[in-house]
Design a protein around this motif. Structure first.
Motif, mmCIF file in Angstrom:
data_model
loop_
_atom_site.group_PDB
_atom_site.id
_atom_site.type_symbol
_atom_site.label_atom_id
_atom_site.label_comp_id
_atom_site.label_asym_id
_atom_site.label_seq_id
_atom_site.Cartn_x
_atom_site.Cartn_y
_atom_site.Cartn_z
ATOM 1 N N PHE A 1 0.829 -1.203 0.000
ATOM 2 C CA PHE A 1 0.000 0.000 0.000
ATOM 3 C C PHE A 1 0.867 1.258 0.000
ATOM 4 O O PHE A 1 0.597 2.224 -0.713
ATOM 5 N N PHE A 2 1.929 1.237 0.792
ATOM 6 C CA PHE A 2 2.829 2.389 0.878
ATOM 7 C C PHE A 2 3.529 2.628 -0.454
ATOM 8 O O PHE A 2 3.660 3.770 -0.902
ATOM 9 N N LEU A 3 3.972 1.548 -1.103
ATOM 10 C CA LEU A 3 4.642 1.708 -2.393
ATOM 11 C C LEU A 3 3.690 2.211 -3.471
ATOM 12 O O LEU A 3 4.075 3.023 -4.316
ATOM 13 N N VAL A 4 2.439 1.760 -3.448
ATOM 14 C CA VAL A 4 1.447 2.274 -4.393
ATOM 15 C C VAL A 4 1.198 3.754 -4.117
ATOM 16 O O VAL A 4 1.099 4.563 -5.041
ATOM 17 N N TYR A 5 1.125 4.134 -2.843
ATOM 18 C CA TYR A 5 0.939 5.533 -2.465
ATOM 19 C C TYR A 5 2.095 6.391 -2.979
ATOM 20 O O TYR A 5 1.889 7.523 -3.421
ATOM 21 N N LEU A 6 3.321 5.852 -2.926
ATOM 22 C CA LEU A 6 4.484 6.592 -3.412
ATOM 23 C C LEU A 6 4.558 6.639 -4.932
ATOM 24 O O LEU A 6 5.318 7.425 -5.492
ATOM 25 N N THR B 1 9.415 -1.702 -11.660
ATOM 26 C CA THR B 1 10.527 -1.280 -10.802
ATOM 27 C C THR B 1 10.590 -2.157 -9.563
ATOM 28 O O THR B 1 11.671 -2.587 -9.141
ATOM 29 N N LEU B 2 9.443 -2.439 -8.996
ATOM 30 C CA LEU B 2 9.386 -3.290 -7.801
ATOM 31 C C LEU B 2 9.884 -4.706 -8.106
ATOM 32 O O LEU B 2 10.641 -5.280 -7.325
#
Length: 134
Positions: free
Chosen positions: A69-74, A80-81
């Motif tokens: 969720f945090f990576l989607v928010y960023l 890349t992931l």
């Protein structure tokens, strides 16, 4: 046709779900037996170790969910992931193979191999990413 694409997409989703479930399960039991069972409570019975393993699976799964969720928010892109995940995990493959197949491989050598492989992978990734920016 369109139906085949949907079947392929469902198949990929099921494969990823099963693989993730197995990884979480094995990581939870690895933590429960090798970390908790050997270092924190060596007298723990199988029932207690199983409960700790289930709690570890829940904790790791929850942490990964919030990380996603945090990576989607960023705004991190999935490709890349995947690239970063490959760099982080592939540095273990060589030393692990040596540990399994070479009798003279030491723990220090395997650990050094993991670290050197990790830093070489990150360096190569950053070098390629810098070249792509130009």
């Amino acid at each position: 046709g369109r139906g085949g694409v949907w079947l392929l997409l469902i198949n990929v989703f099921v494969c990823l779900s099963v693989a993730t479930g197995w990884e979480l399960s094995s990581l939870g039991m690895l933590f429960a037996r090798d970390v908790y069972g050997k270092h924190f409570e060596p007298e723990a019975d199988e029932e207690r170790t199983g409960a700790i393993g289930r709690m570890a699976v829940f904790g790791i799964g929850t942490a990964v969910m919030f990380l996603c969720f945090f990576l989607v928010y960023l705004g991190v892109r999935p490709n890349t992931l995947l690239c970063v995940t490959g760099i982080l995990t592939n540095s273990v493959v060589g030393p692990l193979c040596f540990c399994l197949k070479w009798a003279r491989c030491t723990a220090q050598g395997a650990s050094a191999g993991v670290l050197v492989g990790f830093f070489a992978g990150v360096f190569g990734w950053l070098l390629v990413a810098r070249g792509l920016e130009r």
